[in-house]
Each structure stands twice: as C-alpha cells, then as structure tokens.
Design a protein around this motif. Structure first.
Motif, mmCIF file in Angstrom:
data_model
loop_
_atom_site.group_PDB
_atom_site.id
_atom_site.type_symbol
_atom_site.label_atom_id
_atom_site.label_comp_id
_atom_site.label_asym_id
_atom_site.label_seq_id
_atom_site.Cartn_x
_atom_site.Cartn_y
_atom_site.Cartn_z
ATOM 1 N N ALA A 112 1.109 -1.227 0.005
ATOM 2 C CA ALA A 112 -0.007 -0.151 -0.176
ATOM 3 C C ALA A 112 1.147 1.515 0.031
ATOM 4 O O ALA A 112 0.503 1.994 -0.277
ATOM 5 C CB ALA A 112 -0.707 -0.069 1.235
ATOM 6 N N ALA A 113 1.990 1.235 0.571
ATOM 7 C CA ALA A 113 2.592 2.096 1.217
ATOM 8 C C ALA A 113 3.756 2.481 -0.754
ATOM 9 O O ALA A 113 3.902 3.674 -1.073
ATOM 10 C CB ALA A 113 3.895 2.404 1.849
ATOM 11 N N ARG A 114 4.151 1.832 -1.086
ATOM 12 C CA ARG A 114 4.913 1.573 -2.502
ATOM 13 C C ARG A 114 3.612 2.527 -3.637
ATOM 14 O O ARG A 114 4.676 3.415 -4.458
ATOM 15 C CB ARG A 114 5.193 1.012 -3.254
ATOM 16 C CG ARG A 114 6.188 -0.386 -2.189
ATOM 17 C CD ARG A 114 6.318 -1.685 -2.686
ATOM 18 N NE ARG A 114 7.037 -1.976 -2.091
ATOM 19 C CZ ARG A 114 8.917 -1.393 -1.822
ATOM 20 N NH1 ARG A 114 9.367 -0.954 -3.186
ATOM 21 N NH2 ARG A 114 9.776 -2.658 -1.039
ATOM 22 N N LYS A 115 1.892 2.362 -3.519
ATOM 23 C CA LYS A 115 1.394 3.376 -4.106
ATOM 24 C C LYS A 115 0.900 4.281 -3.956
ATOM 25 O O LYS A 115 0.825 5.413 -4.926
ATOM 26 C CB LYS A 115 0.142 2.588 -4.222
ATOM 27 C CG LYS A 115 0.334 0.278 -4.779
ATOM 28 C CD LYS A 115 -1.546 0.143 -4.548
ATOM 29 C CE LYS A 115 -1.656 -1.227 -4.790
ATOM 30 N NZ LYS A 115 -3.030 -2.331 -4.571
ATOM 31 N N GLU A 116 1.358 4.815 -2.656
ATOM 32 C CA GLU A 116 1.432 6.173 -2.452
ATOM 33 C C GLU A 116 2.976 7.197 -2.984
ATOM 34 O O GLU A 116 2.467 8.202 -3.069
ATOM 35 C CB GLU A 116 0.999 6.614 -0.904
ATOM 36 C CG GLU A 116 -0.252 5.415 -0.639
ATOM 37 C CD GLU A 116 -0.545 5.971 0.417
ATOM 38 O OE1 GLU A 116 -0.248 6.952 1.681
ATOM 39 O OE2 GLU A 116 -2.034 5.238 0.851
ATOM 40 N N ILE A 117 4.103 6.210 -2.257
ATOM 41 C CA ILE A 117 4.906 7.271 -2.755
ATOM 42 C C ILE A 117 6.030 6.006 -3.179
ATOM 43 O O ILE A 117 6.201 4.993 -2.435
ATOM 44 C CB ILE A 117 5.635 8.151 -0.770
ATOM 45 C CG1 ILE A 117 6.062 6.162 -0.255
ATOM 46 C CG2 ILE A 117 4.691 8.643 -0.653
ATOM 47 C CD1 ILE A 117 6.789 6.769 0.809
ATOM 48 N N CYS A 119 9.329 13.965 -8.423
ATOM 49 C CA CYS A 119 8.232 13.656 -8.039
ATOM 50 C C CYS A 119 7.462 14.367 -9.591
ATOM 51 O O CYS A 119 7.785 15.473 -9.323
ATOM 52 C CB CYS A 119 7.589 14.458 -6.512
ATOM 53 S SG CYS A 119 8.131 13.809 -4.998
ATOM 54 N N PRO A 120 6.239 13.959 -9.866
ATOM 55 C CA PRO A 120 6.109 14.990 -10.416
ATOM 56 C C PRO A 120 5.669 15.895 -10.693
ATOM 57 O O PRO A 120 4.705 16.051 -9.198
ATOM 58 C CB PRO A 120 4.818 13.448 -11.504
ATOM 59 C CG PRO A 120 4.648 13.551 -10.093
ATOM 60 C CD PRO A 120 5.904 12.776 -8.996
ATOM 61 N N GLN A 158 7.837 4.508 7.887
ATOM 62 C CA GLN A 158 7.116 6.313 8.587
ATOM 63 C C GLN A 158 8.708 6.947 8.440
ATOM 64 O O GLN A 158 7.668 8.221 7.979
ATOM 65 C CB GLN A 158 6.784 6.271 10.360
ATOM 66 C CG GLN A 158 5.407 5.265 10.378
ATOM 67 C CD GLN A 158 5.646 4.750 11.762
ATOM 68 O OE1 GLN A 158 6.595 5.760 12.707
ATOM 69 N NE2 GLN A 158 4.777 3.550 12.346
ATOM 70 N N SER A 159 9.670 7.081 8.405
ATOM 71 C CA SER A 159 10.622 7.984 7.896
ATOM 72 C C SER A 159 10.025 8.135 7.115
ATOM 73 O O SER A 159 10.048 9.157 6.357
ATOM 74 C CB SER A 159 11.941 6.849 8.068
ATOM 75 O OG SER A 159 12.887 7.935 7.976
ATOM 76 N N LEU A 160 10.406 7.535 6.040
ATOM 77 C CA LEU A 160 10.111 7.426 3.965
ATOM 78 C C LEU A 160 9.326 8.250 4.134
ATOM 79 O O LEU A 160 9.004 9.847 2.981
ATOM 80 C CB LEU A 160 9.798 6.624 3.689
ATOM 81 C CG LEU A 160 10.903 5.019 3.379
ATOM 82 C CD1 LEU A 160 11.141 4.330 2.981
ATOM 83 C CD2 LEU A 160 12.442 6.190 2.774
ATOM 84 N N TYR A 161 7.339 8.277 4.717
ATOM 85 C CA TYR A 161 6.738 9.260 4.904
ATOM 86 C C TYR A 161 7.095 10.782 5.007
ATOM 87 O O TYR A 161 6.736 11.866 4.390
ATOM 88 C CB TYR A 161 5.168 8.214 5.504
ATOM 89 C CG TYR A 161 4.132 7.478 4.866
ATOM 90 C CD1 TYR A 161 4.040 7.979 3.680
ATOM 91 C CD2 TYR A 161 4.845 6.497 5.342
ATOM 92 C CE1 TYR A 161 2.355 7.421 3.187
ATOM 93 C CE2 TYR A 161 3.345 5.294 4.610
ATOM 94 C CZ TYR A 161 2.860 5.934 3.368
ATOM 95 O OH TYR A 161 1.645 5.104 2.907
ATOM 96 N N ARG A 162 7.623 11.146 6.234
ATOM 97 C CA ARG A 162 8.147 12.009 6.732
ATOM 98 C C ARG A 162 9.137 13.337 5.752
ATOM 99 O O ARG A 162 8.733 13.652 5.237
ATOM 100 C CB ARG A 162 8.627 11.795 8.321
ATOM 101 C CG ARG A 162 7.713 11.889 9.034
ATOM 102 C CD ARG A 162 8.472 11.763 10.691
ATOM 103 N NE ARG A 162 8.964 10.368 10.692
ATOM 104 C CZ ARG A 162 9.195 9.691 11.153
ATOM 105 N NH1 ARG A 162 8.059 9.502 11.593
ATOM 106 N NH2 ARG A 162 10.597 9.173 11.546
#
Length: 898
Positions: free
Chosen positions: A479-484, A759-760, A727-731
């Motif tokens: 799921a995280a790979r689909k977001e970032i 990022c696009p 979480q670190s990658l999210y932040r």
C-alpha cells in the motif's frame, strides 16, 4: 584555510542502556539487575560524556575511560545483549539514516574511531607556524594513526555484521581505516619535514623527509583506490584529489632538494635531471589541483613550488648551455631519493593497557561472572544432559527393548509360565498389571493424547500468527508503494530468511503430526488389551484360561526332559532380569550424578588464570569441559559390559527355548493360556511404548512452543523496523513534496538536489503557501509564471479561515476551453500545513569538523609555503643536538586476523 585533512566524528544517537542491560541480566544470568544499578548509571554517564564532544584536549580522557570500561564490559557481557547502538557514517550528510546494530563491539569500534577523529582535529587545529605547534600537531597525528591501527588490529576483527544488514558502516572496514591511518602518518611526517625546513637541515635530509611524506600519501591513496567502490565512494570526492596533489607536491619537493645537492657538487647535468623531474611532478599536481575543488591553500602551495622549480630550471638550463655543457642523465640513471620516515603509529598506553585509565572508579560489573565463563557452564550442562540422554538413557532403553523384542519373538516368558502356573496368575503378570492399574493407564494415555493435540494445535497457531505478522507488513508495504516511491527491498525479498525458517518449522510440525497419528493408532489398536491389564486380580484370573498340566505337579504329563529345559530356561530369564536391573541402577546412578554435577567453581578458577580484561570465550574452557565429562565414561563402560552379557544370555535363551519346545507335549488348553499371557505381556510393552512416545511428544511441543514464540517475536521486531523505515520515508517524502511542488521552485530553474525523490510536478495557479497573497483577500490572484504566453489566472479558493473549506460542495468543472489543472496541495487535515514542515529546500552545506580552523597567521621567523625562502635559502648544518620525537614508542601491531 588549512592544507591538512581532518576526520569528522561519527554522530551517535541515544541508546537504551539501562533497559537493555537490565533485561539481559534478568533473563540470562543468575544475578538481579538491582545489584548493578550503579554500574549501569556509570555506563550511561561515560557514554554521555563522549557524545557531542568538542575538539579540546580535555575530551581525550573521557574517550579513553569509556573505551577501557567497554573492554572490561565485553569480558562480562556478550556483544549482542539486544541493545541497539546507532551511529551515522562519519562522512554522511546530517539527514542520512544511521546504521543500527545490536553490538557492543560496534560501540567500541565507533568510540575508537571518534577518538582518532578527536586526535586528528586537535592536530589540524594547532598553529603550525611555530615549532611547538608543529611538535604538538605531529604528536596528535601519530596518536590518531596509532588509535586507527589499534582499531584495525583489536576492534575490527571482533566486529561482525549480520547477514541481513542493509548497509554496513564502511568507515569501520579495514581498507577505510588503513587509508586514514596512512593519511594521518603522512600529515605527521609533513610536520616533521616542515620542522626540518625551519631548522635549516641539510638539503639531502630534507629531500629524504619529503620522499617519506610522498610515500605515506601514496600508501593512503593506494588504500583508497584498491578498496571496493562502496568503501572508497563513502569518502568525500575531493579527498583522493587532495592526497594525490600532496603526493606529487612532495615528490617534486624531494627532487628539488636533491637538485641543490647536485648544484653544490658541481654536477650540473644531475641538477638539471632532478629539476626536470620535479617540474613534471609539480605540473601534474598543479593541473590536478586546478581541476578539483580542493583547499586553496593546497593549490597555492604546489603553485608556489612549481614557480620556484621552473625558475631554477631555466637558470640551470641557461648556465649549462652557456658554461658547463654537461650531459643530462636519464631519470632511470639517477638514484631514487631515499625515504626517511620520522613518524609512526603511536598507540596510546591507555588503549593497550586499559587498567591504567580506570583509576579509582573501578571496573564495571566486576563481580559478574563473565559471559564466556557463564556460557561455558551452560554449554557444559547442555553437553552433560545430551551425553546422559544419548549415551546412557537411550542406549539402556535400546538394550531393554532389544531383549524384550527377542523374548516376545520366542513367546517368553508366557510359554514357560503357562506350564509353571497352569492356574492362577504368574507373578510377572501380576506386577505388570498392578503398574498399569496404579497409573490409571487408559486415562493417563487419553489425557496425554489430549495434551499433545492441544499443544500441537497451539504451536501451529503461533506459527500462523507469525506469518500473519509478515503478511500484514507485506500488505502495508504494498500500500505504501502505491502512495510514494520507495527504493527499499520488497517485503517478499527482505523477509526471505524468516519465511525459510517458517517453512522449516512447518515441515517439522507436519512430521510431528504424522508421528502423533501413529501413536494414536497404536493406542486404538492396543486399547482393549491395555484395559484388560486394569482388571482386578480375580477378574484377570478368570480372563486367563487354566490348564491341568504343570511341571512336576500332580497330574503332570510333562516329561522329565521338559522339566530340565524349563528350569534351565527359568534360570536364564532370571539372569537376564538381573542384568536389566543392574542396568537400571546404573542409569539411576548416572542421573543422580548429573543432578549434583556443577562445574561453576572449576570454571571460576580457570577464568581467574586469564587476564581480567581479556574477553573470555566458551572455547577457552573446552579442555576443562572435556575433562569434567570424562567422569561419565564409567557409565558407558558399564553399559557396554552389560550389553556383552545380555547378548550371550539371549543366545543361550534361544538355544534352551528350542530344546524346551521340542521336548514338551503340546496341550490345546496350555496353548490358549500361553497366547493370552503373551497378549497381556505385549499389551504392557505397548503401554510403556505409548506413554514414552507421548512424553516425548509433550516435551517436543513445549520446546517448539518456546522456539516459535521467539520466532514470532523476531518477526514482530523485524516488521516494526520496517514500519519505522516506512514512516521515516513518509515524513521525508511529505516534507520534500511540499518543497518540490512550490511554484517558485519550478519557475526559478534551480536544479533538484541529488538524492531527493523525484516527484511529478504540475502547473498550478495556487500561490506559494508562504506568500502574503493568501491573507490579502478571500479571492486571491495567482502568482504569475515567468512564461510570457500564459495569462494570469485567479485561484478560486476561499479564505483559509472560511467555513467553506468544510461544507461547500466541489465546484463544477471548468469549461473545456483548456485542460483542467489541479492544485498539488495536501489535505487541510494534513500535518504538512503546519509551519514547521514548510522548511526551505535543503542545500548542501559543508559541515566543518570539530577541529577545522584556519591556521593562524605566520610569524616573522617562519616563511609561508609559497615563499621562495623555503627552497632557495642557504641552509647551515643541522644542529648538534638531535630533535627527539615525543611518544614514538609503539606497541607492535597484531598480525592475526579473524
């Protein structure tokens, strides 16, 4: 700006020393954590004193004391006590993720590295325009090199990295440390060369010292270039250029000083060759320096040397052409400049002998039994139990089973008892039936079967729970790979080792389940016969057929020959029972010895013979363990002797039984009684076999429960670590997304910083979040883009404080005159709206090391490196008093590697 390189310290992070040490003491020793409360507090204080230390000589002592205590701590505790230690790479940017290991050896290696960095920074901070400053700088550099040498020989061989580590600390590898050691020695030798120049030593000696500087810089450069790219690439890109420039500078300086010797000896062709070679080296070094971003002081130094060499070369060429006309030899025809190295890796005494720095503080955990000795005791106890189980108990059981199997195949003692006791119950059968009846045999077996089934079900559930943890982590990762965007390893690849363990555990449990079915089938097949053994004596006697034929009794029809064989057979069976009884007594005696056997005192005596700071390992007590286990050899010999006697008796029983069977008269009633007695005897044997199998099954599942519980915990810890990484990658991605999507960033044409996730970007009519236009009006004009062909547009957004953000419906789609554009803004509930997250874009800001200071201005009595006075002034003979290096004595480096 300094022309020397300093070593930055490794940044560390807080460690839960108190929790980790208390948990280890509680779970792995016989001591109580409260007994070491003071030791743990002192450990925390020592580590805190070495954190964020500045480049000051007063900070050397805390590092030496902490390292000394770590040496003694590692003699008491194993390296892995489940205490996580985190250090960043010495040359990594501040935002990099540190390397975290559960290793006290990692802590010790990092402390030694930071001590070497502290010495190097103190040396770089010295004012090398004075003799005292040069002397102190050279001493500090040699201590830095000695600390790195000690790190390489003493600490790194004991530092082991787990196989599943994502990134090893490359600054704690042998090639990296050796390159830094050579660099520190080169800079120390450069200080010695500079002192020789200031003291006006002979040109020949200065040339030899310069050649020594060049050779040490060469050693450092070769260590960097020969290292794997992952190691050499972790150094700053300018370091290799700096070191090569220095290498060529001092090669040229050595040749230049030797050319003065040729001039003074009227060997003008020799002088020209030296000057020509010096010019070639200086040109290469200066060309390299101009292309790279090394310190301007280094560029200026080699430029000044090149100017001096070229000036003297032109003068020498002109004089030789007009006056001397000497031939110029080839470079290979002249002798190489001899290297003289005045420095060495000076290991501080406090490192080689840690006790000298402990003082009155005392050794931490001094009263604790060392982990090596403690593990030796544990290993001995495990070996003792294994020895008892495999070499004594199981061997005795196999001998008993073999004897019972042969007797059952001969229908003994049932056939003999059927004749000896034509009516009533044989004594052996009464004893066996009483055993089953007192133990409530059928109920016991049913209860054991239920226990085994329950334990089997629970162990499989624990394994499934562990797999559920891994599955949940894989789902979260997907799921995280689909977001970032993520560059880390996929879950199914990262958890490969855990999954492989799970497969092994599952296969073991499946095999155990098959064994359980086999035992249950044994019970179902033998249940009726075992239940018969629980009958009381009268019921059991009525169950067994009676006959009127007996040996030597009234109405006996048995021949005298049968009587003789029967008595002989009975005597042999009694002898066999005596052997079994002696064997059981031997096993019981061995078990009592195992219960009271304790070698802790012997291990303590053996440990006291080693050095107190020596890290003891269980292997050091191997001879003691073997000698202690030798006391059990007498039981092995006793079992072997009983085996030989049993084999002889069984052969005699077979022969006598054949004679007995051939001589007796077969009676159908006797035969029926014999069969019933044999079945009851076999039922008792099955009862013993089934209960033994069930005991083993319960023990197996209890052990598997402990193993799978630890495996489940390992899966949980692994998933927590992966979750923290995510979480670190999210932040990180969230903060970068806000900065990257600012219109000002997109329009200014500034390049994206390397290493940031790409990022696009979308064109938006929304002004920057920091723009004052957000506060000017409810309907704000969008900031215009620098593109002249695009008209300004207004952002149709309400005020940030307006309630419309919560209640209004989405506006209708714009007219299709142009494509709809979306504002790349986070949701209002996102933490990214907070001002703390709206940081300006990161820039690469060089962080100076603790000891990086510009050199003080030169005094009048010492010329600068760019001055001609360094190279052309007439120098007197060396003074009669020799200059003596301080602290040059050094302990020999260990050659052994792990």
């Amino acid at each position: 700006m300094p022309n020397h390189l300093g070593i930055p310290v490794k940044k560390t992070y807080p460690a839960s020393i108190r929790t980790g040490v208390r948990d280890y003491i509680l779970n792995h020793t016989e001591d109580h954590p409260e007994a070491y409360r003071t030791d743990i507090s002192q450990w925390e204080s020592l580590r805190a004193a070495c954190t964020n230390a500045t480049a000051h000589s007063s900070n050397i002592d805390p590092f030496l004391k902490y390292h000394a205590q770590l040496v003694f701590i590692l003699a008491k505790l194993p390296s892995d006590i489940n205490l996580e230690i985190s250090y960043a790479h010495a040359f990594s940017p501040p935002s990099s993720i540190p390397v975290t290991l559960r290793s006290l050896s990692f802590e010790r290696a990092a402390i030694l590295f930071n001590l070497a960095a502290l010495y190097a920074q103190l040396a770089a901070a010295e004012d090398r325009s004075s003799q005292d400053g040069l002397k102190r700088a050279s001493t500090y550099y040699q201590y830095a090199a000695g600390t790195l040498a000690y790190l390489d020989s003493s600490a790194l061989p004991k530092l082991q990295f787990p196989a599943d580590i994502d990134e090893i600390p490359t600054d704690l590898t042998e090639p990296f440390v050796r390159s830094l050691e050579s660099l520190m020695l080169a800079q120390a030798q450069e200080c010695a060369w500079q002192r020789a120049v200031v003291d006006h030593y002979k040109n020949g000696l200065i040339a030899k010292l310069a050649a020594g500087v060049a050779s040490l810089y060469t050693a450092s450069l070769e260590a960097i270039r020969s290292a794997p790219s992952s190691i050499s690439g972790s150094l700053p890109s300018t370091w290799a250029m700096h070191i090569e420039t220095k290498q060529r500078h001092f090669r040229a300086a050595a040749q230049y000083r030797k050319s003065i010797d040729g001039l003074e000896a009227n060997r003008y062709g020799y002088e020209l060759r030296r000057l020509t070679d010096a010019e070639a080296e200086a040109k290469k070094g200066y060309s390299l320096a101009k292309r790279s971003s090394i310190a301007p002081a280094v560029v200026q130094d080699i430029k000044s040397l090149l100017d001096i060499v070229q000036k003297n070369l032109a003068r020498a060429q002109r004089d030789n052409d007009l006056i001397y006309h000497q031939d110029i030899p080839a470079s290979t025809a002249i002798d190489a400049v001899q290297e003289v190295v005045m420095v060495r890796s000076n290991i501080p005494q406090e490192l080689s002998d840690p006790r000298t720095v402990i003082g009155s503080d005392g050794i931490l955990f001094e009263d604790m039994l060392g982990w090596g000795a403690r593990e030796a005791v544990k290993i001995y106890n495990d070996n003792k139990q294994t020895f008892m189980k495999e070499r004594v108990v199981e061997v005795a059981q196999e001998l008993d089973d073999e004897a019972d199997r042969i007797l059952r195949s001969l229908n003994l003692p049932a056939s003999l008892e059927a004749l000896e006791r034509p009516i009533g119950l044989p004594p052996s059968l009464l004893k066996k039936a009483e055993e089953v009846r007192l133990e409530q045999g059928p109920e016991k077996i049913e209860a054991y079967l239920d226990d085994v089934q329950r334990l089997a079900r629970r162990t499989m559930e624990v394994l499934e729970e562990a797999m559920d943890i891994l599955d949940n982590e894989a789902s979260e990762d997907e799921a995280a790979r689909k977001e970032i965007p993520m560059s880390r390893t996929l879950s199914h690849e990262a958890n490969r080792e855990l999954v492989a363990k799970q497969q092994r555990y599952r296969s073991v449990l499946l095999e155990a389940a098959q064994s359980d079915d086999t035992v249950r089938q044994k019970w179902e097949d033998s249940e009726a016969a075992i239940v018969n053994l629980t009958l009381d004596e009268d019921e059991l006697e009525s169950f067994i057929p009676s006959s009127t034929v007996s040996i030597g009794g009234k109405g006996s029809s048995a021949s005298s020959q049968t009587q003789l064989h029967a008595r002989a057979l009975r005597g042999l069976l009694e002898s066999l029972d005596e052997i079994k009884q002696n064997r059981h007594q031997l096993v019981a005696k061995a078990q009592r010895l195992v219960d009271v056997d304790d070698i802790k005192t012997s291990v303590l005596v053996a440990a006291s013979k080693f050095g107190r700071r020596e890290e003891l390992t269980p292997a050091m007590f191997g001879d003691l363990s073997d000698s202690e286990l030798a006391k059990y050899d007498k039981f092995i010999h006793g079992l072997e002797e009983g085996k030989r006697k049993q084999e002889g008796l069984l052969e005699a029983i077979k022969s006598t039984n054949e004679q007995f069977l051939s001589s007796r008269k077969v009676d159908p009633v006797v035969k029926d009684r014999e069969i019933v007695l044999l079945n009851l005897d076999m039922a008792h044997a099955k009862y013993r076999e089934i209960t033994r199998n069930l005991d083993e099954g319960r023990k197996f599942y209890n052990e598997m429960m402990n193993i799978l519980t630890r495996f489940k915990e390992a899966c949980r810890l692994w998933c927590n670590q992966r979750s923290q990484e995510a979480q670190s990658l999210y932040r990180t991605f969230g903060s970068l997304s806000i900065r990257d999507t600012k219109p000002s960033d997109q329009r200014s044409g500034h390049p994206v910083e390397p290493g940031q996730p790409s990022c696009p970007r979308r064109n938006t009519d929304i002004p920057s979040l920091s723009s004052p236009e957000w506060e000017a009006d409810d309907h704000l004009e969008a900031r215009s883009t620098p593109t002249p062909t695009r008209p300004q547009k207004k952002a149709n957004l309400p005020s940030l404080s307006s309630a419309e953000w919560e209640t209004q419906e989405a506006p209708p789609a714009p007219t299709p005159s142009r494509p709809m554009q979306k504002a790349n803004l986070p949701s209002l509930s996102s933490t990214e709206w907070e001002p703390g997250e709206l940081a300006p874009p990161r820039r690469h800001i060089p962080i100076p090391s603790l000891g990086d200071h510009s050199r003080s201005g030169h005094s009048a009595k010492i010329p600068s490196l760019s001055s001609e006075e360094w190279e052309v002034q007439e120098l007197p003979l060396a003074p009669a008093t020799s200059t003596k290096q301080e602290g040059v004595r050094r302990s020999p480096r260990k050659q052994q590697r792990r």
